[in-house]
Design an enzyme around this catalytic site. Sequence first.
Site, PDB file in Angstrom:
ATOM      1  N   ASP A  92       1.284  -0.892  -0.207  1.00 47.78           N
ATOM      2  CA  ASP A  92       0.251  -0.198   0.079  1.00 47.78           C
ATOM      3  C   ASP A  92       0.656   0.898  -0.080  1.00 47.78           C
ATOM      4  O   ASP A  92       1.836   1.431   0.594  1.00 47.78           O
ATOM      5  CB  ASP A  92      -1.186  -0.391   1.836  1.00 47.78           C
ATOM      6  CG  ASP A  92      -1.731   1.668   1.469  1.00 47.78           C
ATOM      7  OD1 ASP A  92      -1.357   2.267   0.651  1.00 47.78           O
ATOM      8  OD2 ASP A  92      -3.141   0.848   2.002  1.00 47.78           O
ATOM      9  N   HIS A  93       1.154   1.967  -1.171  1.00 40.52           N
ATOM     10  CA  HIS A  93       2.109   3.170  -1.214  1.00 40.52           C
ATOM     11  C   HIS A  93       2.403   4.323  -0.401  1.00 40.52           C
ATOM     12  O   HIS A  93       2.797   4.660   0.039  1.00 40.52           O
ATOM     13  CB  HIS A  93       2.275   3.316  -2.594  1.00 40.52           C
ATOM     14  CG  HIS A  93       1.451   4.434  -3.284  1.00 40.52           C
ATOM     15  ND1 HIS A  93      -0.186   4.370  -3.768  1.00 40.52           N
ATOM     16  CD2 HIS A  93       1.097   5.467  -3.054  1.00 40.52           C
ATOM     17  CE1 HIS A  93      -0.667   5.240  -3.999  1.00 40.52           C
ATOM     18  NE2 HIS A  93       0.440   6.304  -3.766  1.00 40.52           N
TER      19      HIS A  93
ATOM     20  N   HIS B 282      -5.706   3.456   1.462  1.00 40.47           N
ATOM     21  CA  HIS B 282      -5.198   3.899   1.980  1.00 40.47           C
ATOM     22  C   HIS B 282      -5.510   4.185   2.127  1.00 40.47           C
ATOM     23  O   HIS B 282      -5.175   5.161   3.783  1.00 40.47           O
ATOM     24  CB  HIS B 282      -4.625   5.066   0.449  1.00 40.47           C
ATOM     25  CG  HIS B 282      -3.830   4.535  -1.060  1.00 40.47           C
ATOM     26  ND1 HIS B 282      -3.593   2.724  -0.332  1.00 40.47           N
ATOM     27  CD2 HIS B 282      -4.373   4.544  -1.791  1.00 40.47           C
ATOM     28  CE1 HIS B 282      -3.174   3.061  -2.317  1.00 40.47           C
ATOM     29  NE2 HIS B 282      -3.272   3.986  -2.905  1.00 40.47           N
TER      30      HIS B 282
HETATM   31  C1  BG6 Z   1      -3.499   5.159  -6.510  1.00 40.71           C
HETATM   32  C2  BG6 Z   1      -4.976   5.170  -7.219  1.00 40.71           C
HETATM   33  O1  BG6 Z   1      -3.533   4.227  -5.365  1.00 40.71           O
HETATM   34  O2  BG6 Z   1      -3.156   6.265  -5.732  1.00 40.71           O
HETATM   35  C3  BG6 Z   1      -5.143   6.294  -7.796  1.00 40.71           C
HETATM   36  O3  BG6 Z   1      -5.011   3.628  -7.372  1.00 40.71           O
HETATM   37  C4  BG6 Z   1      -4.903   7.487  -7.424  1.00 40.71           C
HETATM   38  O4  BG6 Z   1      -6.324   6.306  -8.852  1.00 40.71           O
HETATM   39  C5  BG6 Z   1      -3.494   7.075  -6.306  1.00 40.71           C
HETATM   40  O5  BG6 Z   1      -4.087   8.238  -8.100  1.00 40.71           O
HETATM   41  C6  BG6 Z   1      -3.511   8.384  -5.010  1.00 40.71           C
HETATM   42  O6  BG6 Z   1      -1.548   8.444  -4.742  1.00 40.71           O
HETATM   43  P1  BG6 Z   1      -0.973   9.408  -4.847  1.00 40.71           P
HETATM   44  O7  BG6 Z   1       0.413   9.099  -3.891  1.00 40.71           O
HETATM   45  O8  BG6 Z   1      -0.673  10.458  -5.422  1.00 40.71           O
HETATM   46  O9  BG6 Z   1      -2.236  10.511  -3.474  1.00 40.71           O
END
Ligand code: BG6
Length: 509
Positions: free
Chosen positions: A185-186, A248
Amino acid sequence: MEKNKKIAPTLLFIFGGSGDLNFRKLTPALFNLYIDGWLPEKITITGIARTDYDSKDYRERLHEGIQQFSRRKEWPEGKWETFAEKLNYIQLDVKQKEDYEKIGKHIEEKSKEFGSHPNVIFYMAVAPQLVPAIAQNLRQLQVCADSKCSRIVVEKPFGHDLKSARELNKLLGGLYKEEQIYRIDHYLGKETVQNILAFRFANALFEPVWNRNYIDHIQITASETVGVEDRGGYYEGSGALRDMVQNHILQLLCMIAMEPPLSFDANEIRNKKVDVLNAIRKITRENVHENAVRGQYSSGWMKGEQVKGYREEPDVSKNSATETFAAVKFFIDNWRWQGVPFYVRTGKRLNAKASVISVAFRPAPNYSFPKEATETWRPNRITFSIQPDMDIRLRFQAKRPGTELSLNPVNMVFNYKQAYEEGEPEAYETLLLNAMEGDPTLFMRSDQVEASWEVIMPILEAWESRPPVDFPNYSPGSWGPEDMEALIAREGHNWVTLPLPPSDKKPGE
Ligand code: BG6
């Protein structure tokens, strides 16, 4: 210079090697780790895909990706050339069992060359429906039976609902040990997100007031200005709730709400997070309308530019019922949080890109001050800005300079960029490094994934059974559908005004 002596020689294989994730995120992250000296000297990074590339073309494409997407725009001379030597490409059809011998051969050759037993990591940067076949086919490689030195990294979405997530866990669990499975989960790799635990548990000041006695409510926003871009095909089957809330946002909620861990051991941290998910009050299908709001963007204008509505985006159905906005009210039924609402919202084509957590405290009694002094009185608030600004703000009342007694809310700010000179790593740098080190703390355990699906299933089911009648219901550049105000107004609350003013400038600057 190699900084990280902890990492054994490594063979990293990236399934989906010709894809966007590798191009935009993974290889730029690996290159930055290399420049910073975190990669072991003995490492190969091998892209795997069906496209016919020779190594030279493949490296050139990755070089373009780095130039376009890396956080660093410059690097020491010669660095790219020495890094590029570590990059390889294997053309392979993931469904063809025999093709996996090519991977086996690479492992065999490199093990001999390195003169030691390398760690082998398989990163699944592929469409989720391909993961089971790859996971199964990889098992024929002997190395995967060794849980100490082989790992698989699985990208989100992990399942499409609770049932499919359970099935995927079962399938992977039958092939690999849990300690070999790294579910990404980044958001957990973001510096500011990791800092939530330091803020809460490394300071004596905040934890004593971090509960229902002092906190009035909490808001989590993850808003984006972009639409679905070229991901309509994926997004149609997903929607905002699956795409952002299930993973997230619930993870952010866990970090804010979890009990202090006994240690920073991976399982201990993950146990504490699962406790939060399990304590979230079940929303029932019948009361979904009181606790959740969905929306979809129409066409319109954003910052002087005409943009398409969601239903006009490529690969999206003309009468799509997929939500591009979701707001949900959660309650956590435990001693610490009983009665404190947690409001979360996320959406595409909103007014600003911002990931912000706002912790609103109960108002202090103000009877002792003259009424005029308290006209702009605001309760204390702690705001964690995760992006675009990386900061923490503490709002409190101060006396306005002057002969009269007048109070004003002011902010005490900790801004990362001002405090630290060194550039912060991107989420994928931290997570790739952790996967190589064998540290699963920032990755999702099987029970965490299932618990978070359980939380959102009633909403998903209720929404699927009642198609929306008012879609599209918000304009691009707004903050979402009107109903989202009512969702929190019932408890007398308003959404935090975003975007936050820049924190690295003085007022009026
Ligand atoms: C991803 C989603 O996990 O997270 C995307 O699939 C979203 O739809 C993105 O745009 C948002 O990530 P960040 O790091 O730009 O907030």
